[in-house]
Design a protein around this motif. Structure first.
Motif, mmCIF file in Angstrom:
data_model
loop_
_atom_site.group_PDB
_atom_site.id
_atom_site.type_symbol
_atom_site.label_atom_id
_atom_site.label_comp_id
_atom_site.label_asym_id
_atom_site.label_seq_id
_atom_site.Cartn_x
_atom_site.Cartn_y
_atom_site.Cartn_z
ATOM 1 N N ALA A 1 0.825 -1.207 0.000
ATOM 2 C CA ALA A 1 0.000 0.000 0.000
ATOM 3 C C ALA A 1 0.857 1.254 0.000
ATOM 4 O O ALA A 1 0.532 2.257 -0.651
ATOM 5 C CB ALA A 1 -0.938 -0.006 1.206
ATOM 6 N N ARG A 2 1.966 1.211 0.722
ATOM 7 C CA ARG A 2 2.859 2.370 0.748
ATOM 8 C C ARG A 2 3.579 2.543 -0.583
ATOM 9 O O ARG A 2 3.835 3.672 -1.021
ATOM 10 C CB ARG A 2 3.849 2.231 1.907
ATOM 11 C CG ARG A 2 3.175 2.346 3.269
ATOM 12 C CD ARG A 2 4.156 2.244 4.428
ATOM 13 N NE ARG A 2 3.453 2.378 5.708
ATOM 14 C CZ ARG A 2 4.035 2.400 6.902
ATOM 15 N NH1 ARG A 2 5.367 2.270 6.986
ATOM 16 N NH2 ARG A 2 3.330 2.529 8.000
ATOM 17 N N LEU A 3 3.925 1.433 -1.231
ATOM 18 C CA LEU A 3 4.505 1.525 -2.571
ATOM 19 C C LEU A 3 3.522 2.173 -3.534
ATOM 20 O O LEU A 3 3.889 3.019 -4.355
ATOM 21 C CB LEU A 3 4.862 0.130 -3.075
ATOM 22 C CG LEU A 3 6.217 -0.446 -2.693
ATOM 23 C CD1 LEU A 3 6.290 -1.924 -3.068
ATOM 24 C CD2 LEU A 3 7.345 0.324 -3.358
ATOM 25 N N ALA A 4 2.255 1.782 -3.451
ATOM 26 C CA ALA A 4 1.243 2.285 -4.377
ATOM 27 C C ALA A 4 0.910 3.746 -4.128
ATOM 28 O O ALA A 4 0.674 4.513 -5.070
ATOM 29 C CB ALA A 4 -0.016 1.433 -4.268
ATOM 30 N N SER A 5 0.879 4.155 -2.865
ATOM 31 C CA SER A 5 0.440 5.510 -2.513
ATOM 32 C C SER A 5 1.583 6.497 -2.331
ATOM 33 O O SER A 5 1.382 7.713 -2.434
ATOM 34 C CB SER A 5 -0.388 5.466 -1.232
ATOM 35 O OG SER A 5 0.430 5.099 -0.120
ATOM 36 N N ALA B 1 -0.586 -4.183 -10.732
ATOM 37 C CA ALA B 1 0.865 -4.336 -10.652
ATOM 38 C C ALA B 1 1.145 -5.295 -9.512
ATOM 39 O O ALA B 1 0.558 -5.169 -8.433
ATOM 40 C CB ALA B 1 1.528 -2.990 -10.401
ATOM 41 N N GLY B 2 2.017 -6.259 -9.734
ATOM 42 C CA GLY B 2 2.224 -7.281 -8.711
ATOM 43 C C GLY B 2 3.655 -7.757 -8.627
ATOM 44 O O GLY B 2 4.530 -7.336 -9.391
ATOM 45 N N LYS B 3 3.875 -8.643 -7.670
ATOM 46 C CA LYS B 3 5.186 -9.280 -7.530
ATOM 47 C C LYS B 3 5.000 -10.620 -6.844
ATOM 48 O O LYS B 3 4.379 -10.717 -5.783
ATOM 49 C CB LYS B 3 6.151 -8.425 -6.695
ATOM 50 C CG LYS B 3 7.561 -9.018 -6.623
ATOM 51 C CD LYS B 3 8.254 -8.956 -7.966
ATOM 52 C CE LYS B 3 9.548 -9.745 -7.981
ATOM 53 N NZ LYS B 3 9.317 -11.201 -8.100
ATOM 54 N N SER B 4 5.549 -11.645 -7.502
ATOM 55 C CA SER B 4 5.460 -12.987 -6.934
ATOM 56 C C SER B 4 6.648 -13.250 -6.034
ATOM 57 O O SER B 4 7.680 -12.577 -6.095
ATOM 58 C CB SER B 4 5.420 -14.026 -8.065
ATOM 59 O OG SER B 4 6.589 -13.925 -8.864
ATOM 60 N N GLY B 5 6.498 -14.243 -5.183
ATOM 61 C CA GLY B 5 7.590 -14.664 -4.311
ATOM 62 C C GLY B 5 7.450 -16.137 -3.977
ATOM 63 O O GLY B 5 6.335 -16.641 -3.808
ATOM 64 N N LEU C 1 3.948 -16.743 -2.386
ATOM 65 C CA LEU C 1 3.540 -15.389 -2.003
ATOM 66 C C LEU C 1 3.233 -14.553 -3.235
ATOM 67 O O LEU C 1 3.801 -14.781 -4.312
ATOM 68 C CB LEU C 1 4.637 -14.690 -1.188
ATOM 69 C CG LEU C 1 5.141 -15.362 0.086
ATOM 70 C CD1 LEU C 1 6.386 -16.193 -0.189
ATOM 71 C CD2 LEU C 1 5.432 -14.330 1.166
ATOM 72 N N PHE C 2 2.353 -13.561 -3.033
ATOM 73 C CA PHE C 2 2.078 -12.612 -4.110
ATOM 74 C C PHE C 2 1.551 -11.331 -3.482
ATOM 75 O O PHE C 2 0.717 -11.362 -2.563
ATOM 76 C CB PHE C 2 1.052 -13.156 -5.106
ATOM 77 C CG PHE C 2 1.114 -12.492 -6.458
ATOM 78 C CD1 PHE C 2 1.930 -12.990 -7.445
ATOM 79 C CD2 PHE C 2 0.353 -11.365 -6.732
ATOM 80 C CE1 PHE C 2 2.003 -12.388 -8.697
ATOM 81 C CE2 PHE C 2 0.403 -10.752 -7.973
ATOM 82 C CZ PHE C 2 1.238 -11.262 -8.966
ATOM 83 N N VAL C 3 2.078 -10.185 -3.947
ATOM 84 C CA VAL C 3 1.566 -8.879 -3.537
ATOM 85 C C VAL C 3 1.170 -8.118 -4.794
ATOM 86 O O VAL C 3 1.786 -8.289 -5.861
ATOM 87 C CB VAL C 3 2.600 -8.068 -2.727
ATOM 88 C CG1 VAL C 3 2.945 -8.793 -1.437
ATOM 89 C CG2 VAL C 3 3.859 -7.794 -3.542
ATOM 90 N N ALA C 4 0.128 -7.290 -4.694
ATOM 91 C CA ALA C 4 -0.343 -6.557 -5.873
ATOM 92 C C ALA C 4 -1.166 -5.358 -5.435
ATOM 93 O O ALA C 4 -1.673 -5.307 -4.302
ATOM 94 C CB ALA C 4 -1.169 -7.470 -6.776
ATOM 95 N N PHE C 5 -1.291 -4.389 -6.333
ATOM 96 C CA PHE C 5 -2.225 -3.282 -6.127
ATOM 97 C C PHE C 5 -2.904 -2.977 -7.453
ATOM 98 O O PHE C 5 -2.393 -3.290 -8.540
ATOM 99 C CB PHE C 5 -1.523 -2.048 -5.551
ATOM 100 C CG PHE C 5 -0.483 -1.420 -6.452
ATOM 101 C CD1 PHE C 5 -0.835 -0.531 -7.458
ATOM 102 C CD2 PHE C 5 0.860 -1.720 -6.280
ATOM 103 C CE1 PHE C 5 0.118 0.052 -8.281
ATOM 104 C CE2 PHE C 5 1.828 -1.143 -7.092
ATOM 105 C CZ PHE C 5 1.461 -0.256 -8.106
#
Length: 647
Positions: free
Chosen positions: A466-470, A533-537, A568-572
Motif C-alpha cells: 500500500a505504501r509503494l502504491a500511494s 501491478a504485482g510481484k510474486s515470491g 507469495l504474491f503482492v499486488a495493487f
C-alpha cells in the motif's frame, strides 16, 4: 431599671406554669413511646420476628449489554441473543443438594454441567447467583417459575449471550468470548465485580479480547425482596448500568467472505486487503478457520482436539501472527534502497549467469541457466536473483533494512488483534545482539531475495504494498468507529522518497503482471481499466544441497507438504490510480506466481467490482476454469445469511 417585688412575683408564677405544661407534655410523650415500645417488643414480638425472617433485601448485579460489532456497512458481526437460564443462590437455598434434587424432578440437567456448577457454588460467596444450566427452552423456565415456592434459592433468569452470525469468516478478526476463568482473573488487572459472576462472558481472542473493557460496559444493580424460602417477592429498585460501546470495523463482510472462501482452496493460507488511500483493512483472511460460536459456552474437548491436531493450524491467525520469509516480494525494498543511495540506475544492466560466487560458496538464481543482461525493470519482471545479490553487496544490509522499515517491515502495528507479530528486519546490530556474531556478506545476499533472517507477516506485506502504491506512510486501521465516533486515519503523509524511484518500482511490478515474460502474467487482469501491478515470491523452507542441485532440484509436488516452498504474491490495482493493495501467502503452496498470484488477482477483482467479478475480467482461456471455481465457492447471500454458491 429595677423591677418591683410585685412584678418579680408575677413573672415567677408565669414561668412555673409554662414549665409544668412542658414537663407534662414531655412526660406524656415518653409514656406513649414507652407503651409503643413495650407493645412492639413484647406483645407483637413474634409477629415482627416472622416478618424479619420472611423478608430480606438483596442486592444483585445486572450484567450490562455487551457492545455490538459491525462491519463497515452495518452488517452485524457479533450480537447478543437471549439466554434463558436457571440460577441458584446458596444463602437462599439452604440445603443445596435438596433444592437441586427437587429441580431435577422438573427439568433435565447435564451431569457434567451440574458438577461444574456445584463447584462454583462452593467457591463463590453465598449471595452470588450461580448458573446451574443455561440455553434452556422457555418451557423449562416456565416450569421452574411455576414451582418457585418448592425451589428455595432457585430462580429462572434471562440474560444475553454472544452470537457470531458470520461464523468462521470473522473468527480470527472478531475472536470470541467465553466464561471467565481463574486463569483470566489471575492475568487480568481488573477489579470489576462483574468478573466474579460465574459464567460471565469476557473476550478471549481478537477484537473481543483487545477491546474488552470498551465492549463490556458498566454493571447495573437491582434490589429485590425475597422471603425465607428464597422466593423473590418483588423488585424494589433497578439501575440498568451502562451498555458497552458498539464498534464498527473497517472490514467489508462480503469481501471478507470471498477472501476466506478463496483462501480455503489453498488449504493453509492467509491474505490481507487494504485501502491504499486511508489504510482501512477491508479483509483479513486466514484459512482454515473455525466456528467461534463453539467457544462461547465452552468448547468440548473433542472439538478442541480436532482444531489443535490439525496440521493446517485453524486456530492461528496467519495473516497477523504468521511470520514468513517474504521471498522475492522483498526485492522492491532492495531496489529502492539502491536507487535512493545512488548505487544503481534504471538503465544499468547486470549479468546473470545463474549464480553469484562469494568466497567458496555459490548463491544460485532460481533460473538455473541465468537471465543474461537485465536492467532494473527486467530484474523485477523476471525476478532475477543474481541482480539483487549484486545490489545487496553495493548497498549493504543497514541501508536495505532502513528502507524496509519505512515500508512497515519489522514493525509492530497497534491493532486490536491477538498476537500481532513484528516479524524480523535484520541488520548488523540485530545479529550482534541476537547471536553475538558479525554480519556476513552471505547474510546480505540471502536477505536481498527475502530469505535468511528476514520474516514478514501478510499484514506487513500488505502495508508495504500500500505504501509503494500511494507513496505515503499510511497506517493500517481496523476500527472505523467506536460509539459512533470515527477513529483517526494515520500516516497519510509522504514517505519522503524520490517519486521517480517509486514510479520505476511500480513500472517493474506492472511488467510482472502485464508482459508475456513477467512471472505473474498468468494471473493478470484482462480488464484494461483495472490492470494490476504485482510481484510474486517463492520462499524456501529447506536447504537445497549441492548434490541435489547436481542431479536436479526436487519439485515441490514430490516433497511432503511441510517441506514445500511458501507461495507469495503482492499486488495493487488499478495501476494508474491505485485503490486496493493485497497480499497472499499460501503455506507450502509451491510457486508464488502459479498458486498465490491467481488468489490475489481474484480478491482484487472482487474488491474492484464490489462483488463477484464478471468472467470478462479474466483472460479468455481461463474463463471456463474460473466459472467452475466461482460456482464452487461457499459464498454468503447479500444479507450475510446462509451460504450459497453464486456464478
Amino acid at each position: 431599671m429595677r423591677q418591683s417585688p410585685r412584678d418579680t412575683e408575677t413573672s415567677s408564677r408565669r414561668i412555673s406554669r409554662r414549665a409544668l405544661v412542658l414537663g407534662g407534655l414531655q412526660t406524656g410523650m415518653l409514656g406513649v413511646l414507652g407503651w409503643r415500645m413495650h407493645q412492639m417488643q413484647v406483645d407483637q414480638a413474634d409477629q415482627y420476628r416472622l416478618l424479619a425472617d420472611e423478608n430480606r433485601i438483596n442486592m444483585r448485579l445486572i450484567a450490562p449489554a455487551r457492545g455490538l460489532i459491525y462491519d463497515r456497512n452495518g452488517v452485524a458481526l457479533a450480537e447478543n441473543a437471549q439466554n434463558y437460564r436457571i440460577v441458584i443462590v446458596r444463602e437462599d437455598a439452604g440445603d443445596v443438594d435438596a433444592a437441586i434434587a427437587r429441580l431435577k424432578q422438573l427439568v433435565d440437567l447435564d451431569p457434567d454441567e451440574l458438577e461444574r456448577a456445584l463447584r462454583e457454588v462452593e467457591r463463590r460467596s453465598p449471595f452470588v447467583p450461580v448458573t446451574l444450566t443455561d440455553q434452556r427452552a422457555w418451557e423449562d423456565v416456565a416450569e421452574v417459575a411455576v414451582n418457585a415456592p418448592a425451589l428455595p434459592g432457585i430462580t429462572p433468569d434471562v440474560g444475553l449471550t454472544r452470537n457470531y452470525p458470520m461464523g468462521a469468516d470473522f473468527a480470527h478478526i472478531v475472536g470470541y468470548v467465553g466464561p471467565v476463568s481463574d486463569y483470566d482473573l489471575d492475568r487480568m488487572d481488573d477489579d470489576d465485580p462483574l468478573l466474579q459472576i460465574p459464567k460471565f462472558q469476557i473476550g478471549k481472542t481478537g477484537v473481543e479480547n483487545k477491546l474488552e473493557r470498551d465492549l463490556r460496559g458498566k454493571a447495573g444493580s437491582k434490589r429485590i425482596e425475597v422471603n425465607a424460602a428464597g422466593r423473590v417477592m418483588r423488585e424494589l429498585g433497578r439501575d440498568e448500568g451502562i451498555p458497552g460501546s458498539d464498534l464498527q470495523l473497517t472490514i467489508d463482510s462480503g469481501l471478507q467472505n470471498f477472501t476466506q472462501a478463496r483462501l480455503s482452496l489453498g488449504m493453509s493460507a492467509a491474505g490481507v486487503v487494504m485501502d491504499v488511500r486511508n489504510g482501512d483493512l477491508l479483509a483479513i483472511g486466514s484459512a482454515p478457520a473455525f466456528d467461534p460460536n463453539k467457544f462461547v459456552r465452552g468448547i468440548s474437548s473433542v472439538d478442541y482436539s480436532l482444531l489443535t491436531d490439525n496440521i493446517y493450524r485453524p486456530l492461528a491467525n496467519k495473516a497477523v501472527q504468521g511470520a514468513y520469509p517474504p521471498g522475492s516480494t522483498f526485492k522492491m525494498m532492495v531496489t529502492l534502497a539502491a536507487l535512493e543511495a545512488g548505487e544503481v540506475t534504471p538503465d544499468e544492466t547486470i549479468w546473470c549467469g545463474g549464480y553469484t560466487k562469494v568466497g567458496n560458496r555459490r548463491f544460485h538464481c532460481w533460473k538455473r541457466g541465468g537471465h543474461g543482461h537485465v536492467n532494473l525493470e527486467e530484474s523485477l519482471q523476471h525476478s532475477c536473483d543474481v541482480y539483487y545479490f549484486d545490489l545487496a553487496q553495493r548497498v549493504g544490509i543497514d541501508r536495505i533494512a532502513a528502507m524496509a522499515r519505512r515500508f512497515g517491515l519489522g514493525s509492530h502495528f497497534d491493532l486490536p488483534m491477538s498476537a500481532v507479530t513484528a516479524g524480523i528486519m535484520p541488520d548488523k546490530a540485530w545479529k550482534t545482539e541476537r547471536y553475538g556474531q558479525d554480519w556476513r556478506v552471505g547474510d546480505s545476499l540471502n536477505a536481498a531475495i527475502g530469505q535468511g533472517y528476514v520474516l514478514a507477516s501478510p499484514l506487513q506485506l500488505a502495508v508495504m504494498n500500500a505504501r509503494l502504491a500511494s507513496g505515503t506512510a499510511i497506517e493500517p486501521r481496523l476500527v472505523k468507529s467506536e460509539g459512533g465516533i470515527e477513529t483517526e486515519v494515520r500516516g497519510a503523509v509522504s514517505l519522503g522518497l524520490n517519486e521517480n524511484h517509486l514510479r520505476m518500482v511500480r513500472k517493474g511490478m506492472y511488467a510482472v503482471s502485464n508482459t508475456r515474460r513477467g512471472t505473474g502474467y498468468g494471473a493478470r487482469i484482462a480488464d484494461d481499466t483495472m490492470l494490476m501491478a504485482g510481484k510474486s515470491g517463492t520462499s524456501q523452507v529447506r536447504n537445497i544441497t549441492a548434490a541435489e542441485r547436481a542431479r536436479g532440484v526436487t519439485s515441490n509436488a514430490d516433497l511432503p507438504w511441510e517441506r514445500r516452498d511458501h507461495a507469495l504474491f503482492v499486488a495493487f490495482a488499478p495501476y494508474e490510480n491505485p485503490r486496493y493493495a493485497v497480499s497472499v501467502v499460501v503455506e507450502h503452496g509451491g510457486g508464488g506466481s502459479s498458486v498465490a498470484g491467481p488468489i490475489a488477482r481474484d480478491i482484487l477483482l472482487y474488491a474492484l467490482h464490489g462483488g463477484l467479478p464478471p468472467l470478462e475480467s479474466y483472460p479468455s482461456y481461463q474463463r471456463d476454469e474460473i466459472r467452475v471455481m466461482q460456482e464452487s465457492l461457499p459464498l454468503r447471500g447479500a444479507e450475510g445469511g446462509e451460504e450459497s454458491s453464486r456464478a
